[in-house]
Scaffold this active site. Structure first.
Site, PDB file in Angstrom:
ATOM      1  N   MET A 146     -12.398  25.007   0.010  1.00  0.00           N
ATOM      2  CA  MET A 146     -11.305  25.861   0.139  1.00  0.00           C
ATOM      3  C   MET A 146     -11.292  26.297   1.811  1.00  0.00           C
ATOM      4  SD  MET A 146     -11.648  29.024  -2.562  1.00  0.00           S
ATOM      5  CE  MET A 146     -12.991  29.709  -1.959  1.00  0.00           C
ATOM      6  N   SER A 147     -10.133  26.816   2.034  1.00  0.00           N
ATOM      7  CA  SER A 147      -9.933  27.193   3.267  1.00  0.00           C
ATOM      8  C   SER A 147      -9.306  28.485   3.384  1.00  0.00           C
ATOM      9  CB  SER A 147      -9.279  26.080   4.219  1.00  0.00           C
ATOM     10  OG  SER A 147      -8.172  25.769   3.945  1.00  0.00           O
ATOM     11  N   GLN A 188     -18.422  22.506   0.342  1.00  0.00           N
ATOM     12  CA  GLN A 188     -19.036  23.105  -0.567  1.00  0.00           C
ATOM     13  C   GLN A 188     -17.860  24.113  -1.488  1.00  0.00           C
ATOM     14  OE1 GLN A 188     -20.866  23.369   2.350  1.00  0.00           O
ATOM     15  NE2 GLN A 188     -22.073  21.658   1.588  1.00  0.00           N
ATOM     16  N   THR A 189     -17.135  24.910  -0.696  1.00  0.00           N
ATOM     17  CA  THR A 189     -16.362  25.653  -1.495  1.00  0.00           C
ATOM     18  C   THR A 189     -15.069  25.067  -1.632  1.00  0.00           C
ATOM     19  OG1 THR A 189     -15.269  26.513   0.541  1.00  0.00           O
ATOM     20  CG2 THR A 189     -17.156  27.737  -0.164  1.00  0.00           C
ATOM     21  N   ASP A 211     -10.846  -5.906   1.970  1.00  0.00           N
ATOM     22  CA  ASP A 211      -9.510  -6.305   1.594  1.00  0.00           C
ATOM     23  C   ASP A 211      -9.616  -7.818   1.591  1.00  0.00           C
ATOM     24  OD1 ASP A 211      -8.080  -4.294   0.643  1.00  0.00           O
ATOM     25  OD2 ASP A 211      -7.502  -3.512   2.717  1.00  0.00           O
ATOM     26  N   ASP A 269       0.819  -1.165  -0.081  1.00  0.00           N
ATOM     27  CA  ASP A 269       0.038  -0.010   0.060  1.00  0.00           C
ATOM     28  C   ASP A 269       1.143   1.107  -0.031  1.00  0.00           C
ATOM     29  OD1 ASP A 269      -2.614  -1.016  -0.059  1.00  0.00           O
ATOM     30  OD2 ASP A 269      -2.706  -1.565   2.065  1.00  0.00           O
ATOM     31  N   PHE A 316     -11.964  24.780   6.262  1.00  0.00           N
ATOM     32  CA  PHE A 316     -12.436  24.111   4.844  1.00  0.00           C
ATOM     33  C   PHE A 316     -13.929  23.585   5.037  1.00  0.00           C
ATOM     34  CE2 PHE A 316     -12.742  20.088   2.501  1.00  0.00           C
ATOM     35  CZ  PHE A 316     -12.104  20.504   1.359  1.00  0.00           C
TER      36      PHE A 316
END
Lengths: 702, 596
Positions: free
Chosen positions: A392-393, A389-390, A532, A317, A386
């Site tokens: 962004m932070s 929706q946006t 897994d 992994d 954050f």
């Protein structure tokens, strides 16, 4: 809960010859003289039968009265033959000793736990051992979880150090991948409603005890094959020695001298049959399992450990194994007209309250641009967390809005503010993405786009070398990641893995395993989630993370108590070391025979065809070691043969030194040490013992 | 030792290396049923044979079917030979009237035990001869009873090797080829054309090919002497190429009628090794890596040349007692001066006698051009060991290769673990079953040689009894002491190894030895073929594991050393104790001036 903190092998690195273990092993060595136990090992069984016969003859000779010198010789042969058996038993007991000591601790810690069981709406207190599958219990803070189960309600922190040795508490909650709890662990805070998933006697702790005890140990396929080889060699040498009696009778009839006596014949037989490897074989296997356990990995069978040595393809992994697990800011790429300093400043401001590893890494990186941590009073600053929706932070400092986020989100932000989207921005974003990084655009409401933060998966130090080593051992590494192929390719090439599987799903993983296996390759992988489980079951070596779900743990054939996916590589190395140790000691054991012939045959046949009765005959010329007397020669060989088992116990328990290199190089190296070494070592060894016996007056000097 | 002697040994080795590849490629075509230059001419004959016997040559047999066909075929052919030998008096081509009422006084009767022993001997490709050909066998017995078997037993050996090769080269299958097709193709494309050319060559060199009765000649001393004749050339070639070794005449290849010239001597030696050497190449080609074949050939050649060198030097040093007594032993044949000339054919000299003896015992041939009994003890040790290792140093047609492969499997298992993987040989995992079968293979050989020799040295029998008129079996030996032990040991080593050469000095034509040696020959052939077939079946059913840099390399010099070491340690250590009481002590005693 400290008394439950029992299986912590990392903290208690036991010395190889731990006095209590040695003491117990000595006792066990005698217990293992039981014929039923000896019969499991054909080589040592023959030695035991030989010792038994010489004992009877010794008693008979002592009663009928033969010369005391002869009796002393026969007594010593018998004694050392028994020692040979005991030493082999001791080796096995030593190997089992560590596991047993651990199991004892586990048992001691498994005190009578009680459980609060829900039954028809009532709660009753019952002993933990009375819990059956599908019972529901309630465990509150400070209580020990009575048995293995699945959380059906509640969230709690649990101390699992009893099982993992890791003292940091973990969170267990209903639903998802963190719902499995293990009996013997302790709830630290809150409470849990748990549905019991196992019947008594089959809990993880029970299985662990029986595994470390070695109670259910079954011979591995390879061990069985080796056993057959050793048994075959034993029969061949038995044939060679038994037929020597008529041949020696014939020779005496023809040329005088003494017929080979049973003590000499049995001594020769025991020296020729592969007692060294025969005596150490099971110890090597047990010690291999034990070494895996020292790494905090529970192997469900020795077969799995052995298979690990054969693995051709490692599925690793990406996250946690190859990379550090979180992306980190590695570079600030400013747009034209903006200084790196300015971009760093904006990026740092926007990340100050961002507690994610990515956010923290931005702050750290910004410090390299000379920006020290600053104190900002709460009044003038507003953090924008954050949001999905946006996407962004950011932060609002007075009138200035700083935003960071995925490039599309920032584009949207800029468009919304009526700011231009510089073409340079999308160019930088594309470049970073193509290099396998994650671009994070930074903008403010005054100047628009400022630049891009380059977030990158950071490959763990030393992994690249490790993969090179694995490749030299013929093992292919495949990185498994959910990333897109572009990112995956970049990381794969940086880490130096041989191949990658991008956008991996349980189905594609499974497909990859099948494909590899159809090509005749053995596959090892790690996994933790329920999805897994099929792949873990299909893989030849499936290491389940202890933090994973019950389904995953049941599907794999090993459980990593530390839940550290990197350990797969160590497990493979232990598997290889186990097989190498067996091969090396087998070669050593067989190569030893040459010297023993030159000690025993001249002693046995030294009187044949002598010119006068009692004189040394021509075959005494074969005594190329110039051993003082026939008695000292035979005893020297028998003692060497017995003591070499003791001498090699540390090697059997620790495994021969392992360095990754090509098979050709490994072979040359081990052949030189154990093949050529095995040919040479017994010559001085036997000589020293023979001389010693003469010096001590235990054997005649000529 | 002389430079010329060493040169001849070197030329022999080079000639062998030269023919290995072309012949190996040809054998590969034959084994795979691929067209080669003889297909056009002989192909129709092959098809006709199948039609005649109702054989479906395309049918793929599993190991059990293959084994059944092989054993049934060998069983029928053994009975056939037994019958011919028993009733030869009633059959034609018997100008000397052997087994008839008016048989010559010097002829030997073919008793049931002798017929059984001989039939078994030829069926197992051993050619152990408890009789003298010229005083026992009619021409028909020689041709149809014996030479026929020389031919087909070689084909059977080739077939078993082909099966094991397919076991390695195929995957996920039970099919190992078709027994009838394998022996037909080998007989038709290899033995038939070789036989025609080789026997014509021998006739050209002076080997008789005649159906006339023996001639009577009067010698210089005025004594009348029988000069034996017969269809010798047509039997001589297959005796060498088929690695059978059973001479038409008692003196075998030391007789001028069987081996008339230095050229025939050289060709005979090369032809003993030709097919086993070529098969190593065929094997390498089949598994897709010819270096694998060269590795096996190198091991064979190293062991063979080491034996020859030891033999040659021991013979050249000779018997020190002659020097002590002041006896002049030097003869100037081929420049040999001194050395042990006893029992040597002076036409061939020491180098060619030592080389022939080593070659004939290393391969399971057993033809001789000198008396092995008269070699120095050290040389005797080499010859004994050659056979006791299981006839793997070139060995028999096919049997040498499969024996060597069994040792390779064992080597890979013992040492292969040292690279930290489940051992693999030629991309096949060597597991429980293979190890079991390989050990069984070794056990049969060790048991047959050691146990039967032990019985013959310790079990007392009544004198004038049916089993052994001489009484105890050790009374049949002409030499006492260690040399006598060597003689008995040699007989059982030769029979078990399907070699067939005799140390002589032991009267073996008694029911006791005839039966026991027949048992040894049977064990050494069929009880060893069975594990090989089972192993081939097991290997063919396995997947091919791709080779990586972590795979145990078996195509390197290191593996040559390793395989040689395992053969010497596992093989030789088994027999070292008994050899100590035979040739080794005899060598020491010889130096003390005590001879047996």
């Amino acid at each position: 809960m400290n008394e439950l903190d029992i299986i912590t092998p990392k903290k208690q690195s036991r010395p190889l010859f731990d006095p209590p273990i040695v003491k117990r092993a000595i006792g066990d060595a005698f217990k293992k003289l039981h014929p039923m136990h000896l019969a499991k090992n054909p080589v040592m069984f023959v030695v035991a039968v030989g010792s038994f016969i010489t004992t009877i003859l010794l008693v008979k000779n002592a009663c009928t009265g033969i010369s005391s010198a002869k009796l002393l010789f026969e007594f010593q042969v018998t004694l050392w033959l028994w020692f040979t058996v005991l030493f082999a038993n001791f080796a096995e007991a030593m190997a089992e000793g560590r596991g047993k000591a651990q199991a004892d601790n586990l048992k001691k810690g498994r005190k009578e736990t009680t459980a609060r069981r829900e039954l028809n709406g009532n709660v009753e207190v019952v002993p933990a051992t009375a819990l059956k599958k599908d019972d529901v219990v309630i465990v509150s803070a400070g209580e020990v979880i009575p048995s293995d189960g699945e959380v059906i309600e509640g969230v709690a922190t649990v101390n699992e150090s009893a099982i993992t040795g890791e003292s940091a508490p973990v969170i267990r909650e209903s639903g998802g991948d963190r719902s499995a709890v293990t009996g013997g662990t302790t709830v630290l805070s809150d409470w849990l409603r748990i549905r019991i998933t196992v019947d008594p006697g089959q809990t993880f702790l029970d299985r662990m005890i029986s595994l470390v005890e070695g109670a259910q140990r079954q011979k591995t396929p390879n061990e069985i094959a080796l056993d057959i080889l050793l048994a075959g060699l034993t029969i061949i040498f038995l044939l060679a020695v038994v037929t020597l009696l008529p041949f020696s009778i014939y020779s005496v009839r023809a040329g005088g001298g003494e017929v080979a006596d049973p003590f000499q014949l049995i001594a020769l037989l025991v020296c020729l049959i592969p007692t060294t490897i025969g005596g150490l074989l099971s110890a090597i296997g047990i010690a291999g399992m034990d070494r895996v356990l020292q790494h905090n990995v529970l192997a469900m069978s020795g077969k799995a450990v052995e298979a690990a040595g054969d693995v051709d393809t490692l599925l690793l992994d990406k996250t946690g194994t190859i990379t550090l697990g979180n992306r980190q800011a590695v570079e600030f790429v400013p747009l034209g007209g903006i200084s790196a300093q300015e971009l760093a400043d904006a990026a740092q401001l926007s990340s100050l309250s961002d507690e994610t590893p990515e956010g923290r890494s931005v702050v750290v990186l910004a410090k390299e641009y000379g920006l020290r941590e600053r104190s900002i009073s709460e009044g003038e600053i507003e953090f924008i967390p954050f949001s999905a929706q946006t996407r962004m932070s950011g932060v609002n400092v007075n009138a200035r809005e700083i935003r960071k986020g995925a490039s599309e989100a920032i584009f949207k932000y800029l468009t919304g503010r009526g700011l231009a989207i510089p073409s340079e921005l999308s160019k930088i974003v594309t470049t970073i993405a193509q290099a396998g990084g994650t671009p994070l655009a930074v903008a403010d409401n005054q100047r628009g786009a400022l630049g891009v933060i380059h977030l990158k998966d950071v490959v763990k130090g030393g992994m690249k070398d490790r993969f090179v080593q694995l490749r030299s051992m013929g093992i292919r590494t495949v990185m498994i990641t959910g990333d897109n192929p572009l990112t995956a390719a970049a990381i794969a090439s940086e880490a130096g893995v041989d191949d990658y599987l991008a956008e991996a799903t349980p189905e594609t993983k499974m497909k990859l395993i099948r494909q590899e296996q159809e090509g005749g390759r053995l596959v090892a992988m790690t996994g933790d989630g329920t999805n897994d489980a099929p792949a873990l079951a299909a893989a030849d070596v499936g290491v389940a993370m202890n933090s994973g779900t019950q389904a995953a743990k049941e599907a794999g054939n090993m459980i990593d108590l530390d839940s550290n996916p990197t350990k797969l590589i160590e497990v493979v190395e232990i598997g290889k070391q186990l097989l190498m140790t067996r091969g090396a000691l087998t070669t050593f054991s067989i190569a030893n025979d040459v010297a023993k012939y030159f000690a025993i045959l001249p002693s046995m046949f030294g009187t044949l065809y002598a010119l006068s009765p009692g004189a040394q005959g021509p075959l005494w010329h074969l005594n190329i070691m110039r051993l003082p007397s026939p008695e000292s020669a035979i005893l020297g060989a028998v003692i060497f043969n017995a003591l070499i088992i003791i001498v090699l116990i540390p090697l059997a328990l620790k495994g021969i030194s392992y360095k990754p290199m090509t098979a050709q190089a490994l072979l040359s190296r081990n052949l030189l040490i154990y093949g050529v070494g095995g040919l040479i070592v017994p010559f001085p060894g036997i000589w020293i013992f023979a001389q010693l016996l003469v010096v001590l007056g235990l054997a005649p000097s000529n | 030792m002389t430079a010329v002697g060493w040169l001849q040994i070197t030329v022999f080795a080079l000639a062998l290396l030269l023919i290995t590849k072309p012949l190996g490629i040809f054998l590969w075509h034959v084994m795979e049923g691929k067209p080669q230059f003889l297909s056009k001419i002989l192909g129709p004959v092959e098809q006709l044979t199948y039609k005649l016997f109702g054989v479906d040559a395309q049918e793929e047999m599993n190991w059990l079917r293959y084994g059944q066909a092989l054993l049934a075929f060998s069983c029928v052919s053994t009975l056939f030979t037994y019958a011919i030998l028993r009733i030869q008096g009633l059959l034609p081509f018997n100008p000397m009237h052997f087994s008839m009422a008016d048989a010559p006084s010097w002829s030997t009767q073919v008793t049931p035990d002798l017929a059984f022993n001989t039939a078994m001997s030829f069926a197992t490709n051993t050619n152990w001869q408890a009789y003298s050909g010229e005083s026992t066998m009619s021409y028909l017995s020689q041709m149809l009873g014996l030479a026929f078997h020389n031919w087909i037993s070689a084909a059977v050996g080739f077939a078993v090797a082909a099966v094991l090769i397919r076991g390695f080269s195929r995957q996920n299958t039970a099919g190992l080829g078709n027994f009838w097709a394998d022996i037909s193709r080998f007989s038709l494309y290899v033995l038939f054309p070789a036989g025609i050319l080789y026997s014509l060559f021998l006739v050209w060199q002076g080997v008789p090919q005649s159906f006339d009765a023996y001639k009577v000649a009067t010698t210089l001393e005025g004594v009348s002497q029988w000069i034996p004749l017969g269809p010798i050339a047509s039997q001589e070639w297959i005796k060498m190429l088929g690695i059978n070794g059973g001479g038409f005449l008692n003196a075998n290849s030391s007789h001028p009628f069987e081996n008339p010239t230095p050229l025939t001597n050289f060709v005979q030696m090369v032809s003993i090794f030709a097919l086993p050497a070529a098969l190593t190449y065929t094997f390498g080609k089949s598994v897709g890596d010819t270096r694998q074949g060269w590795v096996l050939l190198s091991v064979m050649l190293i062991l063979c040349l080491a034996g020859t060198a030891l033999c040659y030097s021991a013979e050249a040093i000779g018997n020190p007692n002659f020097d002590r007594l002041g006896v002049e032993t030097s003869s100037k044949v081929l420049g040999d001066s001194g050395g042990n000339q006893e029992g040597k054919e002076l036409r061939f000299g020491l180098a060619n006698s030592a080389l022939f003896a080593d070659v004939t015992t290393a391969a399971s041939c057993g033809a001789v051009n000198s008396m092995h009994d008269s070699f120095t003890p050290v040389s005797g040790l080499v010859l004994l060991l050659n056979m006791q290792l299981g006839e793997i140093i070139f060995g028999g047609v096919g049997s040498g290769l499969y024996g060597m492969l069994i040792y390779a499997v064992l080597t890979v298992f013992i040492a292969g673990l040292m690279v930290g993987r489940t051992p693999e040989y030629l991309c096949k995992k060597i597991e429980k079953k293979e190890v079991k079968l390989a050990m069984l293979f070794l056990l049969v050989s060790a048991f047959s040689i050691l146990a039967l020799t032990a019985i013959s040295t310790c079990c007392d029998l009544p004198a004038k009894g049916f089993l052994n008129p001489q009484g105890a079996p050790w009374n049949n030996i002409n030499n006492s002491g260690p040399h006598g032990l060597s003689e008995i040991l040699y007989a059982f080593s030769s029979a078990t190894g399907n070699n067939g050469s005799a140390f002589a000095g032991i009267s073996v034509n008694t029911p006791f030895y005839n039966t026991l040696l027949a048992v040894a020959m049977f064990a050494g052939r069929f009880l060893m073929i069975i594990p090989v077939l089972v192993m081939a079946g097991s290997l063919a059913s396995k997947k091919l594991v791709p080779a990586t840099s972590g795979t145990f390399p078996t195509n390197t010099w290191l593996f040559v050393v390793l395989l040689t070491g395992v053969i010497l340690i596992v093989g030789a250590l088994t027999f070292f104790p008994v050899l100590t009481l035979g040739p080794i002590v005899e060598q020491f005693l010889m130096h003390e001036g005590r001879l047996f």
